[in-house]
Design a protein around this motif. Sequence first.
Motif, mmCIF file in Angstrom:
data_model
loop_
_atom_site.group_PDB
_atom_site.id
_atom_site.type_symbol
_atom_site.label_atom_id
_atom_site.label_comp_id
_atom_site.label_asym_id
_atom_site.label_seq_id
_atom_site.Cartn_x
_atom_site.Cartn_y
_atom_site.Cartn_z
ATOM 1 N N ASP A 284 3.595 0.034 -2.028
ATOM 2 C CA ASP A 284 2.633 -0.646 -1.194
ATOM 3 C C ASP A 284 1.337 -0.286 -1.958
ATOM 4 O O ASP A 284 0.488 0.425 -1.822
ATOM 5 C CB ASP A 284 2.609 0.373 -0.151
ATOM 6 C CG ASP A 284 1.617 0.048 0.814
ATOM 7 O OD1 ASP A 284 0.873 -1.151 0.808
ATOM 8 O OD2 ASP A 284 1.337 0.712 1.987
ATOM 9 N N THR A 285 1.033 -1.539 -2.807
ATOM 10 C CA THR A 285 -0.243 -1.534 -3.842
ATOM 11 C C THR A 285 -1.468 -1.791 -2.978
ATOM 12 O O THR A 285 -2.445 -1.359 -3.469
ATOM 13 C CB THR A 285 0.021 -2.592 -4.606
ATOM 14 O OG1 THR A 285 0.313 -3.905 -3.988
ATOM 15 C CG2 THR A 285 1.200 -2.308 -5.728
ATOM 16 N N ASP A 286 -1.359 -2.265 -1.750
ATOM 17 C CA ASP A 286 -2.652 -2.221 -1.023
ATOM 18 C C ASP A 286 -2.776 -1.469 0.178
ATOM 19 O O ASP A 286 -3.788 -1.594 0.924
ATOM 20 C CB ASP A 286 -2.911 -3.773 -0.499
ATOM 21 C CG ASP A 286 -1.606 -4.571 0.402
ATOM 22 O OD1 ASP A 286 -0.818 -3.619 0.873
ATOM 23 O OD2 ASP A 286 -1.670 -5.495 0.653
ATOM 24 N N ASP A 288 -1.325 -0.850 3.026
ATOM 25 C CA ASP A 288 -1.594 -1.333 4.299
ATOM 26 C C ASP A 288 -0.094 -0.991 5.062
ATOM 27 O O ASP A 288 -0.055 -1.345 6.113
ATOM 28 C CB ASP A 288 -1.549 -3.061 4.176
ATOM 29 C CG ASP A 288 -0.333 -3.760 3.611
ATOM 30 O OD1 ASP A 288 0.394 -2.983 3.159
ATOM 31 O OD2 ASP A 288 -0.413 -5.013 3.938
ATOM 32 N N VAL A 290 2.803 -1.447 4.327
ATOM 33 C CA VAL A 290 4.089 -2.457 4.112
ATOM 34 C C VAL A 290 4.232 -2.610 2.435
ATOM 35 O O VAL A 290 3.161 -2.918 1.854
ATOM 36 C CB VAL A 290 3.696 -3.940 4.537
ATOM 37 C CG1 VAL A 290 4.770 -4.930 4.377
ATOM 38 C CG2 VAL A 290 3.401 -3.804 6.333
ATOM 39 N N ASN A 291 5.432 -2.263 2.231
ATOM 40 C CA ASN A 291 5.657 -2.389 0.723
ATOM 41 C C ASN A 291 5.696 -3.892 0.139
ATOM 42 O O ASN A 291 6.286 -4.563 0.903
ATOM 43 C CB ASN A 291 7.146 -1.867 0.466
ATOM 44 C CG ASN A 291 7.000 -0.387 0.396
ATOM 45 O OD1 ASN A 291 6.074 0.387 0.553
ATOM 46 N ND2 ASN A 291 8.182 0.234 0.699
ATOM 47 N N ASP A 292 4.957 -3.854 -0.695
ATOM 48 C CA ASP A 292 4.617 -5.374 -1.450
ATOM 49 C C ASP A 292 5.321 -5.762 -2.742
ATOM 50 O O ASP A 292 4.917 -6.761 -3.186
ATOM 51 C CB ASP A 292 3.233 -5.838 -1.115
ATOM 52 C CG ASP A 292 2.500 -4.839 -1.746
ATOM 53 O OD1 ASP A 292 2.309 -4.549 -2.984
ATOM 54 O OD2 ASP A 292 1.751 -4.037 -0.693
HETATM 55 CA CA LIG Z 1 1.178 -3.519 1.175
#
Ligand SMILES: [Ca+2]
Length: 308
Positions: A284-286, A288, A290-292
Motif C-alpha cells: 500500500d504505497t499511498d 490509503d 488499499v494495496n496498490d
Molecule cells: Ca494504496
Amino acid sequence: MIRIPLFSRLNATGIAVVCTLVGCAPGYKATDVDPIGTSEDTAETGDADTDADSDADSDADSDADSDTDSDADTDADSDADSDADSDADSDADTSVDVCPSTGPDWSWVVETLEVGNTTDGVDLDGDGTVDNVMAVARGSLNTSILAELSGATVVLMQFWGVDDWCNDDMNGAIGWGSDTDGDHSDNYTGTESFDATLDSSGHMAMASAATIAGSTWTASIPSASMTIGGYVLTPVTPVLLEGQATETTNIGVFGFGIDKEVLRGIAVDNGWDPALADTLADLDTDADGVNDAISAGFTFDATACTLF
Ligand SMILES: [Ca+2]
Ligand SMILES: [Ca+2]
Ligand SMILES: [Ca+2]
Ligand SMILES: [Ca+2]
C-alpha cells in the motif's frame, strides 16, 4: 554471512597455563621482557628455551607456538585463523583477503538475473520478511530475462568509494550498457569492457549512497526505471539492494514495488486471470488502506568488468 569469531588471544594468565603445561620449573621469569641476547638471558633459569621470554619455544614472543606474534595460531599475522591474510575475516582460509579494497571504482556485469521465489528478495514493507509476490510470474519472466541477457545489452553494477569490503560507506549504481565487440562468450571472463553511460566522474547515474556492514552491502536507489523481461518495471518504491561483493564477484538480491497494473498486463499476456493483480497486490504505497502495488524480488550474480 556467517562470521567466524576471533579466538581469544593468550593473556598473561594464558601464558602461565602454557608454561605449566610444558613443565616450567618454579622461579621462571614470567615478566622477563628484556631484548633477546642480553647477557642476563644466559643466566635465565627455569625457562625451557634459551630466549628471553618465558615460554618453551625459541622465538621472540611469549606464546607457545612457532610464529613471531602473540596470538594463538601458527602463522605470523595478527588474526586468529591460519591463512596468510591479516584480517579476521570469514573466508575459508583461502589466503584471499576479502576486506581491503585498493581501487576507486569497481564494476561488474550481471551474469545471471532471475525473479526469485517467494523467499528471495528484500523486505519492502519493513515487517521483517521478504516480499516477492512477483514470484508468481517468475517462470514467464525468467525465460524473457534469460533471452535478454544473451543479447548485446548488459546489466551493470558499479561501486565507488570502497575502502573496505567488510565495513564502509560507499556509493553503488546499477545501469545498462552495451557489449560492443559482438562476442557474448567473453562477457564473463572478468576482463571484458562495456560501453555505459557515465557522468564526468565516470559513474553511472542510477546511484545512491550505500553501506557495507559485516561484509554485506546495502543500497536504496530512490528512483529507477528498468525494462526486465520485456516489461517496463517502473518502481513505485525505492529499489532496495543487498549482497556480498569482492573485486571479482558481486552476488545479491534486490527488490522494489511495481504498480499492480504491470502484473495485470503480464497476466493477460500469459492467459491468466487479470484479477490476479488485485488479489496478489501486497503493498500500500499511498497508505490509503488499499494495496496498490506488487512486490518483486530478484537474485543476481555478477562478474568483474570495466566500463567506458
Ligand atoms: Ca494504496
Ligand atoms: Ca516484508
Ligand atoms: Ca568508503
Ligand atoms: Ca563481449
